[in-house]
Design an enzyme around this catalytic site. Structure first.
Site: not given
Ligand SMILES: Cc1ncc(C[n+]2csc(CCOP(=O)(O)OP(=O)(O)O)c2C)c(N)n1
Length: 623
Positions: A274, A362, A390
Site C-alpha cells: 500500500k 457484514e 448485505r
Molecule cells: C462490503 C464492503 N464492506 C466494507 C467496505 C469498505 N472497504 C473499502 S476498501 C476496503 C479494504 C479492502 O481491502 P482489500 O480488498 O485488501 O483491497 P486493497 O485496499 O488492499 O486494495 C474496505 C473494508 C466495502 N467496500 N465493501
C-alpha cells in the site's frame, strides 16, 4: 511525464518495452500524487496496483478480455490506462468520473463495484456466459486479501473450482484491508510469503525463467512445483502461482503471459505494498488509505483546515460508546473491517477483549452479534448503512425473529457525497423499518446521537438501530451524561397551525430553517423531530396531522418505504385525510457529488422544503 501522455487506450501499452513500462509506472504515481494532493480520493491502494494494472492491460487484450476489479477503490491506475487520464482531476466530483467502477463510464469497467468481494462471482458469471455463447476471451478478477475475507469470494471460488471454468483470479495481497487484514486466511498468506520456497523464488525468479523451456505447460509444471504452499487454493480447484512481487513489471508480464492460455481456474498470488513509491503513504497506509483534502506532496501534511468546527458524528459515537463501556462490562463491539471508519478503534484500544473485527464480512458480523446476545452480552454492531445492506437476512432471521438485543450503529446514513451511489446510505430506513421487533432511531444532531446511544444501551427488549450521517454534526453542545430517550417519543420544536413538518435525522434542522422562512411568508408551521422511525409517535403525529391537515415529511432516505411512507401508513390506518407531501431521496440512484448540492437536487434541503410548503399552503387546497 513522458509516457502516460501517450496512453489513450490499453492498446498503446503494447508498443512499450519493459524499461518504458517502468517509466510509465513512475508517471502514473507522479500523476496520482499531483491530482490526489488537490482532490480527495482513495490513495494508498492505488499505489499498490500500478504495475499490476500495467501488466494486465499489456498482456491481456482488453476490453475484449475482461478485467474485473473488486471494490474499485484501487482501480485508478486502470482508469488512467483506459482513456480517462484527462478526466482524472474530476474524479468523485459532481459531473466528473466515478471513484469506483462504472459500466456507463467506460467499456473497460466490465463490472461496477464499490462493495467488496463481488469480483469472483461476477467473473464466474461472465466466464460461464462466454462458454455458453461459444465466445473466446479471457476473464480476470483482481481481488484484495481484504476482499477475500468476504464470504461471497469463497462461495464463488467454491463454484468456480467445481465448474473448472477458464478464469484467472489475481490475489492482490498487501496484508492490509483498510486496517491490517484480519483472520486465519490473512495469517495463512503471511506464512506463504515467509516460506523459504517463496524467498528462493523471489530472488531467483528471473534467472529461473530464463533457463526453463518456453513451452507454457512445462514452465507451469515447474512453477507449480516451486510454489506448493498454495495448497489451499488448489483444494478449491484453482491452480496456484506465486506469491510473486507485484511491483516487478517484468515478472508480472512473464507470469501473466505464461498462465494466460491455461483453460482452467488459475490463482496468481501477487504481493503489493500500500502506498508503494510514496514513502509517506508506505509508512502510514491507514492514514493514507484515502485523502480527504489538499495536502503538501512533499510532507504529506494536510493543507486545508475544514471550516466546520463541530465534532464528527463518528467521533461522538466512538467516545460516547467508550464511556458507556467503561461502566457496562457486557457491552461488546463488532466491526466488519472498519475499526477506524466506524470509530471503534478507540473501543479496540481500551477494551481489546470486548472488540471483534470479523473482516469484510457484514453478514457474519450480525449473526456473530446475535450469538453474543444469546449469552446476555450487549453487542454493538457498527457498520456503515450501505454495507449493512448485505446483512438483511441476518438482521431479520438471526436477530429480529429471535428478538435479540443487538444494537446496530449505522454510520454514513443518508447521502455521502463523493463516493456516490454504491455508498449512499439511503435505504436503511426502508430495509429495517418493516422488520418486526426492531426499534429505529435517527438523531437530529450530535447531542441527540449521544442520547440515542444511551437509549440503545439502556434498552433490553430487543434489537435497536441508530443511524447517523457522515461528517460533522451541527455544532451543538454535548451533554456530559447523556440520558436515554423514551422509546417512540418525538419532540415538537416549533408550533404553528398552517402546516405540519415531520422531519427525521439530519433533515430536522433544514426543516426548522424552512419553517422560519415560511413564517416570513405567513405560513405558521409546526415542526416535529420524529426521532423514532419505528415505533412512530402515534399519539403526537395523528392528532397534529388531523388538526393541521397539511403535512410535509422530510428524510434523507429513499421515498420508497422510508419515514414518509411510515407516516402515510399511520395516517391511513387512523382514517386521517390530509394533504401530504413526502420529501426525501427519489426512486433512482443518486450519483456522486457535493452532499449539499445533492440534497438540493433531491428537493429535500431548506429551499426544497420551503417550496413544498408554499405549494401545499396555496389558498384553497380543499380536502
Ligand atoms: C462490503 C464492503 N464492506 C466494507 C467496505 C469498505 N472497504 C473499502 S476498501 C476496503 C479494504 C479492502 O481491502 P482489500 O480488498 O485488501 O483491497 P486493497 O485496499 O488492499 O486494495 C474496505 C473494508 C466495502 N467496500 N465493501
Amino acid at each position: 511525464m513522458k509516457y502516460l501522455h501517450q496512453i489513450d487506450s490499453s492498446s498503446d501499452l503494447k508498443n512499450l518495452g519493459i524499461p518504458e513500462l517502468q517509466l510509465l509506472a513512475d508517471d502514473i504515481r507522479e500523476y496520482l500524487i499531483s491530482v490526489l494532493s488537490q482532490t480527495p480520493g482513495h490513495f494508498a491502494p492505488n499505489f499498490a496496483t500500478v504495475e499490476l494494472a500495467i501488466a494486465l492491460h499489456n498482456v491481456f487484450d482488453t476490453p475484449t478480455d475482461k478485467i474485473i476489479w473488486d471494490i474499485g477503490h484501487q482501480a485508478y491506475p486502470h482508469k488512467l490506462l483506459t482513456g480517462r487520464r484527462d478526466q482524472f482531476p474530476s474524479i468523485r466530483q459532481q459531473g466528473g468520473i466515478s471513484g469506483f467502477l462504472h459500466r456507463d463510464e467506460s467499456e473497460y469497467d466490465v463490472f461496477g463495484a464499490g462493495h467488496s468481494s463481488t469480483s469472483l462471482a461476477a467473473a464466474l458469471g461472465i466466464a460461464s456466459a462466454r462458454d455458453l455463447q461459444k465466445e473466446n476471451f479471457k476473464v480476470v478478477s483482481v481481488i484484495g486479501d481484504g476482499g477475500l475475507t468476504g464470504g461471497m469470494a469463497f462461495e464463488a471460488m467454491n463454484t468456480a473450482g467445481d465448474y473448472g471454468k477458464d478464469l484467472i483470479a489475481v490475489l492482490n495481497d498487501n496484508q492490509m484491508s483498510i486496517s491490517a487484514t484480519v483472520g486465519a486466511f490473512s495469517k495463512y498468506f503471511s506464512r506463504l510469503t515467509a516460506s523459504p520456497t517463496y524467498n528462493v523464488l523471489r530472488t531467483k525468479f528471473k534467472e529461473f525463467l530464463s533457463h526453463v523451456p518456453t513451452d507454457a505447460r512445462q514452465v507451469v509444471k515447474r512453477l507449480e512445483v516451486a510454489t506448493k504452499p498454495g495448497m489451499l487454493f488448489e483444494e478449491f480447484g484453482f491452480r496456484y502461482f506465486g506469491p510473486i512481487d507485484g511491483h516487478d513489471i517484468e515478472l508480472l508480464l512473464e507470469i501473466f503471459t505464461r498462465v494466460k492460455d491455461l483453460p482452467e481456474p488459475i490463482l496468481v498470488h501477487v504481493l503489493t505494498k500500500k502506498g508503494k513509491g510514496y514513502q509517506i503513504a508506505e509508512n502510514d497506509p491507514i492514514g493514507f488509505y484515502a485523502v480527504s483534502g489538499k495536502f503538501d506532496p512533499k510532507t504529506g501534511q494536510a493543507l486545508s483546515v475544514g471550516s466546520k468546527t463541530a465534532k464528527k458524528y463518528t467521533d461522538v459515537f466512538s467516545e460516547t460508546l467508550v464511556n458507556f463501556a467503561r461502566d457496562d462490562q457486557r457491552l461488546v463491539a463488532i466491526t466488519a473491517a472498519m475499526p477506524t471508519g466506524t470509530g471503534l478503534d478507540k473501543f479496540q484500544t481500551l477494551f481489546p477483549d470486548r472488540f471483534f473485527d470479523v473482516g469484510l464480512a457484514e453478514q457474519c458480523a450480525v449473526t456473530f452479534a446475535a450469538g453474543l446476545a444469546t449469552e446476555k452480552l450487549k453487542p454493538v454492531v457498527a457498520i456503515y448503512s450501505t454495507f449493512l445492506q448485505r446483512s438483511y437476512d441476518q438482521i431479520l432471521h438471526d436477530v429480529c425473529i429471535q428478538n435479540l438485543p443487538v444494537i446496530f450503529a449505522l454510520d454514513r446514513a443518508g447521502l455521502v457525497g463523493a463516493d456516490g451511489p454504491t455508498h449512499h446510505g439511503v435505504f436503511d430506513l426502508s430495509y429495517l423499518r418493516h422488520m418486526p421487533n426492531i426499534v429505529m432511531m435517527a438523531p437530529k444532531d450530535e447531542n441527540e446521537l449521544q442520547e440515542m446511544i444511551a437509549t440503545a444501551v439502556d434498552y433490553q427488549e430487543g434489537p435497536i438501530a441508530l443511524r447517523y450521517p457522515r461528517g460533522e454534526g451541527v455544532g451543538v453542545p454535548l451533554a456530559n451524561k447523556p440520558k436515554p430517550l423514551p422509546i417512540g417519543k418525538a419532540e415538537i420544536l416549533k408550533t404553528g397551525e398552517d402546516l405540519l413538518i415531520l422531519a427525521v435525522g439530519n433533515r430536522v434542522y433544514p426543516a426548522l430553517e424552512a419553517a422560519n422562512v415560511l413564517e416570513g411568508m405567513g405560513v405558521k408551521t409546526t415542526v416535529v423531530n420524529a426521532r423514532f422511525v419505528k415505533p412512530l409517535d402515534v399519539s403526537l403525529i395523528v392528532p397534529l396531522a388531523k388538526k393541521i391537515g397539511k403535512v410535509i415529511t422530510v428524510e434523507d432516505n429513499t421515498l420508497v418505504g422510508g419515514f414518509g411512507s411510515a407516516v402515510v401508513e399511520l395516517l391511513s390506518d387512523h382514517y386521517i385525510l390530509a394533504h401530504i407531501k413526502r420529501l426525501g431521496i427519489p426512486d433512482k440512484f443518486i450519483e456522486h457529488g457535493d452532499v449539499e448540492a445533492l440534497y438540493s437536487q433531491c428537493g429535500c434541503d431548506e429551499q426544497g422544503i420551503v417550496k413544498a410548503g408554499q405549494a401545499l399552503c396555496k389558498p384553497n387546497p380543499k380536502l
